[in-house]
Design an enzyme around this catalytic site. Structure first.
Site, PDB file in Angstrom:
ATOM      1  N   LYS A   1       0.845  -1.201   0.000  1.00  0.00           N
ATOM      2  CA  LYS A   1       0.000   0.000   0.000  1.00  0.00           C
ATOM      3  C   LYS A   1       0.872   1.239   0.000  1.00  0.00           C
ATOM      4  O   LYS A   1       1.634   1.464   0.945  1.00  0.00           O
ATOM      5  CB  LYS A   1      -0.915   0.020   1.230  1.00  0.00           C
ATOM      6  CG  LYS A   1      -1.750   1.300   1.294  1.00  0.00           C
ATOM      7  CD  LYS A   1      -2.295   1.540   2.681  1.00  0.00           C
ATOM      8  CE  LYS A   1      -2.846   2.923   2.908  1.00  0.00           C
ATOM      9  NZ  LYS A   1      -2.063   4.053   2.428  1.00  0.00           N
ATOM     10  N   GLU A  12       8.458   0.075  11.662  1.00  0.00           N
ATOM     11  CA  GLU A  12       9.555   1.055  11.536  1.00  0.00           C
ATOM     12  C   GLU A  12       8.924   2.420  11.738  1.00  0.00           C
ATOM     13  O   GLU A  12       8.173   2.886  10.872  1.00  0.00           O
ATOM     14  CB  GLU A  12      10.191   0.969  10.139  1.00  0.00           C
ATOM     15  CG  GLU A  12      10.950  -0.306   9.880  1.00  0.00           C
ATOM     16  CD  GLU A  12      12.239  -0.399  10.668  1.00  0.00           C
ATOM     17  OE1 GLU A  12      12.724   0.644  11.150  1.00  0.00           O
ATOM     18  OE2 GLU A  12      12.740  -1.514  10.823  1.00  0.00           O
ATOM     19  N   CYS A  24      12.996   9.709   8.495  1.00  0.00           N
ATOM     20  CA  CYS A  24      12.830   9.146   9.844  1.00  0.00           C
ATOM     21  C   CYS A  24      14.096   9.319  10.669  1.00  0.00           C
ATOM     22  O   CYS A  24      14.032   9.441  11.887  1.00  0.00           O
ATOM     23  CB  CYS A  24      12.436   7.679   9.756  1.00  0.00           C
ATOM     24  SG  CYS A  24      13.544   6.710   8.746  1.00  0.00           S
ATOM     25  N   GLU A  39       8.305  14.677  17.305  1.00  0.00           N
ATOM     26  CA  GLU A  39       8.837  14.511  15.955  1.00  0.00           C
ATOM     27  C   GLU A  39       8.100  15.467  15.028  1.00  0.00           C
ATOM     28  O   GLU A  39       6.875  15.448  14.958  1.00  0.00           O
ATOM     29  CB  GLU A  39       8.635  13.077  15.456  1.00  0.00           C
ATOM     30  CG  GLU A  39       9.291  12.870  14.112  1.00  0.00           C
ATOM     31  CD  GLU A  39       8.971  11.536  13.447  1.00  0.00           C
ATOM     32  OE1 GLU A  39       7.835  11.056  13.567  1.00  0.00           O
ATOM     33  OE2 GLU A  39       9.881  10.994  12.794  1.00  0.00           O
TER      34      GLU A  39
HETATM   35  P1  NDP Z   1       1.423   7.548   9.043  1.00  0.00           P
HETATM   36  O1  NDP Z   1       1.646   6.646  10.189  1.00  0.00           O
HETATM   37  O2  NDP Z   1       0.356   8.568   9.099  1.00  0.00           O
HETATM   38  O3  NDP Z   1       1.116   6.680   7.708  1.00  0.00           O
HETATM   39  C1  NDP Z   1       1.917   5.601   7.328  1.00  0.00           C
HETATM   40  C2  NDP Z   1       1.117   4.670   6.430  1.00  0.00           C
HETATM   41  O4  NDP Z   1       0.089   4.043   7.198  1.00  0.00           O
HETATM   42  C3  NDP Z   1       0.419   5.380   5.287  1.00  0.00           C
HETATM   43  O5  NDP Z   1       0.442   4.574   4.119  1.00  0.00           O
HETATM   44  C4  NDP Z   1      -0.989   5.515   5.835  1.00  0.00           C
HETATM   45  O6  NDP Z   1      -1.942   5.651   4.830  1.00  0.00           O
HETATM   46  C5  NDP Z   1      -1.148   4.203   6.548  1.00  0.00           C
HETATM   47  N1  NDP Z   1      -2.240   4.167   7.513  1.00  0.00           N
HETATM   48  C6  NDP Z   1      -2.904   5.200   8.107  1.00  0.00           C
HETATM   49  N2  NDP Z   1      -3.854   4.740   8.946  1.00  0.00           N
HETATM   50  C7  NDP Z   1      -3.806   3.389   8.899  1.00  0.00           C
HETATM   51  C8  NDP Z   1      -4.540   2.342   9.546  1.00  0.00           C
HETATM   52  N3  NDP Z   1      -5.534   2.605  10.404  1.00  0.00           N
HETATM   53  N4  NDP Z   1      -4.207   1.060   9.278  1.00  0.00           N
HETATM   54  C9  NDP Z   1      -3.192   0.781   8.424  1.00  0.00           C
HETATM   55  N5  NDP Z   1      -2.481   1.731   7.749  1.00  0.00           N
HETATM   56  C10 NDP Z   1      -2.777   3.024   7.987  1.00  0.00           C
HETATM   57  O7  NDP Z   1       2.826   8.185   8.751  1.00  0.00           O
HETATM   58  P2  NDP Z   1       3.135   9.456   7.913  1.00  0.00           P
HETATM   59  O8  NDP Z   1       2.618   9.271   6.532  1.00  0.00           O
HETATM   60  O9  NDP Z   1       2.735  10.643   8.687  1.00  0.00           O
HETATM   61  O10 NDP Z   1       4.750   9.331   7.821  1.00  0.00           O
HETATM   62  C11 NDP Z   1       5.612   9.903   8.698  1.00  0.00           C
HETATM   63  C12 NDP Z   1       6.031   8.933   9.787  1.00  0.00           C
HETATM   64  O11 NDP Z   1       6.707   7.809   9.229  1.00  0.00           O
HETATM   65  C13 NDP Z   1       7.021   9.608  10.718  1.00  0.00           C
HETATM   66  O12 NDP Z   1       6.730   9.264  12.046  1.00  0.00           O
HETATM   67  C14 NDP Z   1       8.343   8.988  10.274  1.00  0.00           C
HETATM   68  O13 NDP Z   1       9.363   9.029  11.238  1.00  0.00           O
HETATM   69  C15 NDP Z   1       7.928   7.602   9.955  1.00  0.00           C
HETATM   70  N6  NDP Z   1       8.946   6.961   9.130  1.00  0.00           N
HETATM   71  C16 NDP Z   1       9.705   5.941   9.693  1.00  0.00           C
HETATM   72  C17 NDP Z   1      10.714   5.344   8.957  1.00  0.00           C
HETATM   73  C18 NDP Z   1      11.531   4.226   9.516  1.00  0.00           C
HETATM   74  O14 NDP Z   1      12.145   3.493   8.743  1.00  0.00           O
HETATM   75  N7  NDP Z   1      11.606   4.040  10.823  1.00  0.00           N
HETATM   76  C19 NDP Z   1      11.039   5.800   7.608  1.00  0.00           C
HETATM   77  C20 NDP Z   1      10.192   6.871   7.131  1.00  0.00           C
HETATM   78  C21 NDP Z   1       9.186   7.420   7.886  1.00  0.00           C
HETATM   79  P3  NDP Z   1      -2.384   7.121   4.344  1.00  0.00           P
HETATM   80  O15 NDP Z   1      -1.162   7.871   4.011  1.00  0.00           O
HETATM   81  O16 NDP Z   1      -3.193   6.762   3.185  1.00  0.00           O
HETATM   82  O17 NDP Z   1      -3.139   7.703   5.523  1.00  0.00           O
END
Ligand code: NDP
Length: 489
Positions: free
Chosen positions: A175, A250, A284, A381
């Site tokens: 996704k 992650e 991240c 963050e």
């Molecule tokens: P989110 O947690 O909002 O979204 C991540 C993904 O989860 C998106 O595809 C989102 O879909 C999806 N999602 C949202 N709600 C649900 C649900 N109820 N069930 C399953 N999936 C769901 O993260 P952000 O997009 O805000 O990204 C930033 C975050 O990601 C930061 O905290 C960053 O640090 C972290 N990150 C961590 C990394 C690592 O390797 N540790 C690397 C890069 C980022 P949709 O976008 O469609 O809402």
């Protein structure tokens, strides 16, 4: 003029979504493309296709070596198509073109690396403590994988999931985030060209609440690989209470960069600048907390302020641009809000601090001199170009301040004292510690967090095992009949 339309990739075919939405170019704030939004029915189709491909298909009968060759081919296609995909990612996310080109070129190496590992995962023969028994352990692919990524670096974040999953023999439903999904939907064309059997890789996008939830709770999903924020991770954990899928998370970070007085200051300053302002801070591992030894604080802040002011901000498609916009208006507004609260809490502005007027979701490189761990920008963050600076006196305070966070993804240490570097490496609670460097990555090095930064590791040889389970096989080697258990001898 009609906008370009992207499609899902389900069961080896490109398909429109039940619903569509417009994706916005962050440099202009204007819609530039139409995206499909998967609903629960689309997700169900994709998972069933992946399940069929896993159980009974050319894929399930393929040798590990053949799987490895397909992954190599995908890596080669990705390297060839890097300029095209980079232009799309830059358009959809605002990440600057020189970063997307370089990153996608390197993502190709991830597929090649995991392709090489596919036939190196061996079983085990046990010296079992029973006579006339041969016991072996088989490593078997776990099943259908639900892979979920956030908007930043979607091609990279999916490679560390798809690579080991496919090397292991799993099938995948990936996704893409609804923010900037175009590069992954376009990447599906390369999966198709590489020759993976239908259903092995399915790529959809859609909103978290519908598409993400349907995917992570689906009864045919055996494994979830999630990258995103801790709040969403909690939803994912609740969703997987349905299918008990093995899950890795992650998550976010508030990574400290510690600079001691004996460090090469100019070199450390360059690493700090790259650590926080690359990808406009939407990384991240962004080094968002600078911990500086008090005696050199003013000098380092001066160097950083000069370097931050010199960063060329502009059109992300221009190769000369050094910092582009944030991916979404929501993201820019949140950063402005946290910076406002931090200034109200006593932080002093060293650079930036105000959203840029005009079109696009731009926010300038910002440095806040905080000197208290209580300031909001030190604790939360932001996922944006904001560096919070806190001073320390001596090693003990440096370690205590570095570890005073609920996150634990990454850390940097700048010092010329080798013994101190070793001591700090042992004491800092983070999944990766860089000494006299920052933000180096490789497919060979495992990556993941402590605390709210996540569960499990991605990358490295062991990550293929994360997509397999072990089956114990017992074979009795005696020709003697098994005695009747109810006849006393
Ligand atoms: P989110 O947690 O909002 O979204 C991540 C993904 O989860 C998106 O595809 C989102 O879909 C999806 N999602 C949202 N709600 C649900 C649900 N109820 N069930 C399953 N999936 C769901 O993260 P952000 O997009 O805000 O990204 C930033 C975050 O990601 C930061 O905290 C960053 O640090 C972290 N990150 C961590 C990394 C690592 O390797 N540790 C690397 C890069 C980022 P949709 O976008 O469609 O809402």
């Amino acid at each position: 003029m009609s906008l370009p339309r992207f499609q899902h990739y389900i069961d080896g075919a490109f398909a429109d979504g039940a619903v569509t939405f417009e994706s916005v170019d962050p440099a202009t704030g204007e819609a530039w493309a139409v995206m499909p939004a998967a609903d629960a029915a689309d997700v169900d189709r994709a998972v069933r296709a992946a399940h069929r491909a896993f159980l009974d298909s050319d894929w399930s009968r393929m040798t590990a070596t053949q799987r490895g060759k397909l992954l190599h081919r995908l890596g080669d296609l990705l390297a060839e198509e890097a300029p095209h995909l980079a232009a799309i990612e830059t358009r959809d996310t605002g990440k600057i073109i020189c970063e997307t080109r370089a990153q996608i070129g390197y993502v190709a190496e991830y597929y090649r690396y995991f392709g090489g590992l596919a036939d190196k995962i061996e079983g085990v023969h046990l010296p079992i403590d029973k006579p006339d028994m041969e016991v072996t352990l088989r490593r078997e692919p776990i099943g259908v994988v639900a892979a979920i990524v956030p908007w930043n670096s979607q091609l990279f974040l999916s490679a560390v999931k798809l690579g080991p999953a496919l090397a292991a023999g799993c099938t995948v439903v990936l996704k893409a985030s609804e923010d900037g999904p175009a590069p992954l939907l376009e990447f599906a064309r390369l999966v198709d060209r590489a020759g993976f059997p239908r259903g092995v890789v399915n790529i959809v996008t859609g909103f978290g609440e519908d598409c993400g939830r349907a995917l992570t709770s689906h009864p045919m999903v055996a494994r979830v690989a999630f990258t995103g924020g801790p709040a969403t991770a909690r939803h994912v954990i609740r969703n997987t209470a349905e299918n008990l899928a093995h899950t890795t998370l992650e998550l976010g970070g508030k990574s400290p960069v510690l600079v001691f007085a004996d460090a090469d200051l100019d070199s450390a300053a360059n690493a700090v600048i790259a650590g926080i302002f690359a990808a406009s801070g939407q990384s991240c591992v962004a080094g968002s907390r600078l911990l500086v030894e008090r005696g050199i604080r003013d000098r380092l802040l001066q160097i950083l302020a000069r370097k931050a002011a010199a960063i060329r901000i502009g059109d992300p498609q221009d190769p000369a641009t050094e910092m582009g916009p944030l991916a979404t208006r929501r993201q820019r507004d949140r950063i402005a809000e946290v910076v406002g609260r931090s200034l109200a809490a006593g932080a002093r502005l060293v650079a930036g601090g105000h959203p840029r007027d005009g079109v696009g979701f731009y926010y300038p490189p910002t440095i806040l001199d905080c000197d208290s761990q209580a300031v909001p920008s030190v604790r939360e963050e932001l996922f944006g170009p904001v560096l919070s600076v806190v001073s320390f006196d001596g090693e003990e305070e440096a370690v205590a301040t570095a570890n005073d966070t609920e996150f634990g993804l990454a850390a940097g240490v700048f010092t010329r004292d080798l013994a101190r570097a070793h001591r700090l490496v042992r004491r800092i609670r983070a999944g990766v510690v860089w000494v006299n460097t920052y933000r180096a990555i490789s497919p060979m090095a495992p990556f993941g967090g402590y605390g709210l930064s996540g569960l499990g590791r991605e990358g490295g040889q062991d990550s293929v095992r994360e997509y397999m389970r072990t089956k114990s096989v017992w074979i009795r080697t005696s020709d003697e009949p098994i005695p009747d258990p109810f006849v006393m001898r």
